[in-house]
Motif scaffolding. Structure first.
Motif, short mmCIF file in Angstrom:
data_model
loop_
_atom_site.label_atom_id
_atom_site.label_comp_id
_atom_site.label_asym_id
_atom_site.label_seq_id
_atom_site.Cartn_x
_atom_site.Cartn_y
_atom_site.Cartn_z
N ILE A 127 -49.39 10.08 23.01
CA ILE A 127 -50.61 10.27 23.77
C ILE A 127 -50.70 9.23 24.88
CG2 ILE A 127 -53.13 10.27 23.64
CD1 ILE A 127 -52.81 11.16 20.68
N THR A 128 -50.94 9.68 26.09
CA THR A 128 -51.04 8.79 27.23
C THR A 128 -52.39 8.07 27.22
OG1 THR A 128 -49.63 10.26 28.53
CG2 THR A 128 -50.94 8.64 29.74
N VAL A 129 -52.36 6.74 27.30
CA VAL A 129 -53.59 5.94 27.30
C VAL A 129 -53.54 4.92 28.41
CG1 VAL A 129 -54.02 6.21 24.82
CG2 VAL A 129 -52.62 4.29 25.63
N ASP A 130 -54.73 4.40 28.79
CA ASP A 130 -54.79 3.31 29.75
C ASP A 130 -54.72 1.98 29.02
OD1 ASP A 130 -57.32 2.81 28.70
OD2 ASP A 130 -58.41 3.57 30.45
N ASP A 131 -54.97 0.90 29.73
CA ASP A 131 -54.80 -0.42 29.10
C ASP A 131 -55.90 -0.76 28.11
OD1 ASP A 131 -56.82 -0.83 30.91
OD2 ASP A 131 -55.91 -2.57 31.88
N ARG A 168 -38.61 7.41 15.68
CA ARG A 168 -39.86 7.94 15.16
C ARG A 168 -40.45 8.92 16.18
NH1 ARG A 168 -41.49 6.70 10.14
NH2 ARG A 168 -43.64 6.24 10.75
N THR A 169 -41.21 9.87 15.68
CA THR A 169 -41.89 10.84 16.54
C THR A 169 -43.37 10.87 16.17
OG1 THR A 169 -41.79 13.12 17.37
CG2 THR A 169 -41.50 12.83 15.02
N PRO A 170 -44.26 10.93 17.15
CA PRO A 170 -45.70 10.85 16.86
C PRO A 170 -46.23 12.10 16.18
CG PRO A 170 -45.35 11.31 19.17
CD PRO A 170 -43.98 11.03 18.59
N ASN A 171 -47.23 11.92 15.35
CA ASN A 171 -47.86 13.04 14.64
C ASN A 171 -48.93 13.70 15.50
OD1 ASN A 171 -46.35 12.62 12.24
ND2 ASN A 171 -47.75 10.99 11.63
N THR A 172 -48.52 14.17 16.65
CA THR A 172 -49.48 14.75 17.60
C THR A 172 -49.27 16.23 17.85
OG1 THR A 172 -48.03 14.12 19.45
CG2 THR A 172 -49.73 12.54 18.80
N ASP A 173 -48.21 16.79 17.27
CA ASP A 173 -47.83 18.15 17.61
C ASP A 173 -48.73 19.21 16.98
OD1 ASP A 173 -46.69 17.07 15.28
OD2 ASP A 173 -45.17 18.64 15.18
N ASP A 174 -49.52 18.85 15.98
CA ASP A 174 -50.37 19.85 15.32
C ASP A 174 -51.84 19.47 15.33
OD1 ASP A 174 -50.21 17.73 13.60
OD2 ASP A 174 -49.41 18.84 11.89
N LEU A 175 -52.26 18.71 16.35
CA LEU A 175 -53.67 18.34 16.50
C LEU A 175 -54.42 19.27 17.45
CD1 LEU A 175 -53.45 14.44 16.88
CD2 LEU A 175 -54.27 15.71 14.89
N CYS A 214 -49.18 6.49 17.61
CA CYS A 214 -49.22 7.74 18.35
C CYS A 214 -49.42 7.55 19.84
CB CYS A 214 -50.31 8.66 17.79
SG CYS A 214 -52.01 8.08 18.05
N ASN A 215 -49.75 6.33 20.30
CA ASN A 215 -49.96 6.14 21.73
C ASN A 215 -48.75 5.57 22.46
OD1 ASN A 215 -50.00 3.32 21.35
ND2 ASN A 215 -52.23 3.24 21.22
N GLY A 216 -47.68 5.26 21.72
CA GLY A 216 -46.47 4.79 22.36
C GLY A 216 -46.56 3.40 22.96
N ARG A 217 -47.64 2.66 22.68
CA ARG A 217 -47.79 1.33 23.24
C ARG A 217 -47.41 0.23 22.25
NH1 ARG A 217 -50.86 1.54 28.04
NH2 ARG A 217 -50.22 -0.65 28.25
N GLY A 218 -46.92 0.63 21.10
CA GLY A 218 -46.51 -0.32 20.07
C GLY A 218 -46.12 0.46 18.84
N ALA A 219 -45.23 -0.10 18.03
CA ALA A 219 -44.75 0.64 16.86
C ALA A 219 -44.79 -0.23 15.61
CB ALA A 219 -43.33 1.13 17.11
N HIS A 262 -49.00 -4.73 13.32
CA HIS A 262 -49.78 -5.71 14.05
C HIS A 262 -50.24 -5.19 15.41
CE1 HIS A 262 -45.48 -6.67 14.84
NE2 HIS A 262 -45.86 -6.94 16.06
N THR A 263 -49.46 -4.31 16.04
CA THR A 263 -49.92 -3.75 17.30
C THR A 263 -51.00 -2.70 17.06
OG1 THR A 263 -48.04 -2.21 17.31
CG2 THR A 263 -47.82 -4.25 18.57
N ALA A 264 -50.91 -1.95 15.97
CA ALA A 264 -51.95 -0.98 15.64
C ALA A 264 -53.27 -1.69 15.37
CB ALA A 264 -51.54 -0.15 14.42
N TYR A 265 -53.22 -2.78 14.61
CA TYR A 265 -54.46 -3.51 14.33
C TYR A 265 -55.01 -4.12 15.61
CZ TYR A 265 -57.85 -6.39 11.89
OH TYR A 265 -59.05 -6.96 11.46
N ASN A 266 -54.13 -4.59 16.48
CA ASN A 266 -54.59 -5.12 17.76
C ASN A 266 -55.22 -4.03 18.61
OD1 ASN A 266 -53.30 -6.13 20.86
ND2 ASN A 266 -54.83 -7.32 19.77
N ASP A 267 -54.71 -2.80 18.51
CA ASP A 267 -55.35 -1.68 19.20
C ASP A 267 -56.81 -1.54 18.77
OD1 ASP A 267 -52.98 -1.11 20.48
OD2 ASP A 267 -52.63 0.80 19.47
N PHE A 268 -57.06 -1.63 17.46
CA PHE A 268 -58.44 -1.59 16.96
C PHE A 268 -59.26 -2.70 17.60
CE2 PHE A 268 -60.33 -4.61 13.86
CZ PHE A 268 -61.66 -4.20 13.98
#
Length: 456
Positions: A287-291, A265-272, A306-311, A314-320
């Motif tokens: 996108i580089t993020v901290d903890d 997969r590739t992040p949808n960040t190239d046209d932002l 898009c942050n590369g810290r989970g794919a 459940h990891t996206a919801y945990n990010d929220f």
């Protein structure tokens, strides 16, 4: 001006909008395509709906094993299978959009968002400004620059969902999680299926015996697996697409009526226009993020794929949850506290938490392991689904549970008993002394812990 802008209505964006508006903030949510993100539209919801149909087909073929008599061969109405998938996915998408549009103090815009500065985003002719901007833009199927890839028609994990017929021969390029789910699914729908994998084994991040077990269950159902494919290339063919496999041994190529490219997969960040905001990405575009999921620019966060810290959903919801806890609740939660957990939804599924055996060995810990074949798990035998095994690894000194893997019926549910113990930081005897319900797969977890041996 609004208090917050959320770009992307995937799994993290909408619940964050609800928390922010409930806290009295005005929020603008921007979605350029389909509400619900990957999970609802091209990921979990549609694929697991298709997998459910494929499982019914497979069980119908096996009916005689259970003493059930069906007259005539099993037929697949792929148009109806697709319609069911579209209905389930569409209903979820509509629910997300309805939720957002009905949210007080939340404005929904449909269009392509691009940064103009660290605090401003343009959507069409409108310029939005806010002190807080949250990116939840997801990812898409990667299409690497492989020989011939632009010269042929290829399917991705998104476009294959549009098929309303069963391919004659589906060639799946990529022997990892997404590719293997589609491989088994379409084999059960009746297609000839070949998996082409560049590595020496399937799902290379797993332990070798896990990879071997998954390969065995696929091959048992008639899926052809080609490994060490060091010459993957594509060319047009009268019967579809020719896929180059190996330059040195074995049949050098395979011809498929359809080819699924499932190689990441590739992040949808190239046209932002992230450069206008000064947001830093890595070499792959994540996108580089901290903890706490903050970017290098104050006031900008990135959540989900898009942050590369989970794919995963459940990891996206945990990010929220992490962002909301730190921003609104004064609760210092961190992504670094998250324990790796996921499932491969072949049938039976593979469920994984924590460290693999190989990772434990590399760590130098003194470890113990318990393992049992599904042929020795009553629930699996009774269901006629005794493929795979279950395993748990613990630290011999601290008694910490380090990881577990279950390949077998209900493994994706049973694994949570281990995961919860790991989050509670409970020593493994706590789980060992639990009295589980019989007959279940989970009831064997305490048994495994009573049969621990040194990990070699």
């Amino acid at each position: 001006m609004v208090d917050a802008i959320i770009i992307g209505a995937g799994q993290a964006g909408p619940p964050l909008a609800e928390r922010l508006t409930a806290a009295g903030m005005s929020v603008a949510v921007v979605e350029r395509k389909l509400f619900g993100g990957t999970c609802v539209n091209t990921g979990c919801t549609p694929t697991k709906t298709l997998i459910a149909s494929a499982r019914v087909a497979q069980m119908a073929r096996r009916a005689a094993e259970y003493g059930v008599v069906l007259d005539g061969p099993v037929r697949i109405d792929m148009a109806r299978v697709k319609a069911r998938k579209d209905e389930v996915s569409g209903r979820s998408r509509q629910n997300v959009e309805r939720w957002l549009r009905g949210m007080p103090n939340c404005r929904v815009l449909q269009g392509h968002a691009r940064f103009e500065s660290p605090g401003s985003v343009r959507v069409g002719d409108e310029l939005l400004t806010a002190e807080r901007i949250f990116l939840n833009v997801g990812a898409r199927a990667a299409i690497p620059d492989m020989p011939g890839v632009r010269d042929v028609e290829l399917l991705t994990s998104g476009t294959i969902l549009d098929l309303d017929h069963v391919p004659r021969h589906l060639v799946v390029v990529g022997g990892s999680y997404i590719g293997l789910e589609f491989a088994q699914m379409y084999r059960r729908f009746g297609a000839e299926v070949t998996v082409v994998e560049k590595g020496e084994r399937l799902i290379g991040r797993e332990d070798p015996d896990v990879s071997d077990a998954i390969r065995e269950l696929l091959e048992k159902e008639g899926v052809t697996v080609r490994l060490s494919a060091n010459c993957i290339r594509f060319a047009r063919h009268a019967d579809g697409v020719e896929v180059g496999v190996n330059c040195t041994s074995g049949t050098p190529s395979v011809v498929g009526s359809h080819v699924l490219l499932a190689v990441g997969r590739t992040p949808n960040t190239d046209d932002l226009c992230l450069d206008r905001a000064g947001v830093v990405t890595d070499s792959r575009g994540f996108i580089t993020v901290d903890d706490t999921l903050r970017t290098n620019v104050p006031g900008i966060w990135a959540m989900g794929d898009c942050n590369g810290r989970g794919a995963f959903t459940h990891t996206a919801y945990n990010d929220f949850e992490i962002v909301a806890a730190n921003l609104l609740d004064g609760d210092p939660r961190s992504v670094d506290d998250r324990i790796q957990a996921y499932a491969l939804y072949t049938d039976p599924p593979l469920a994984r938490v924590g460290m693999t055996d190989e990772a434990v060995r590399r760590s130098g810990r003194r470890a113990l392991v318990g393992q049992r074949a599904m042929t020795r798990v009553g629930r699996a035998v009774e269901k006629g689904e005794a493929q795979g095994f279950m395993r748990i690894v613990v630290d011999a000194d601290s008694q910490e549970i380090l990881g577990a893997a279950i390949i077998g019926p209900g493994g994706d549910e049973a694994i949570h008993g281990v995961l919860d113990m790991m989050y509670a930081k409970a020593p493994y005897p706590t789980l060992q002394r639990a009295v589980h319900i019989h007959p279940t797969v989970a009831e064997l977890l305490p048994t495994l812990l009573g049969e621990l041996k040194p990990l070699e």
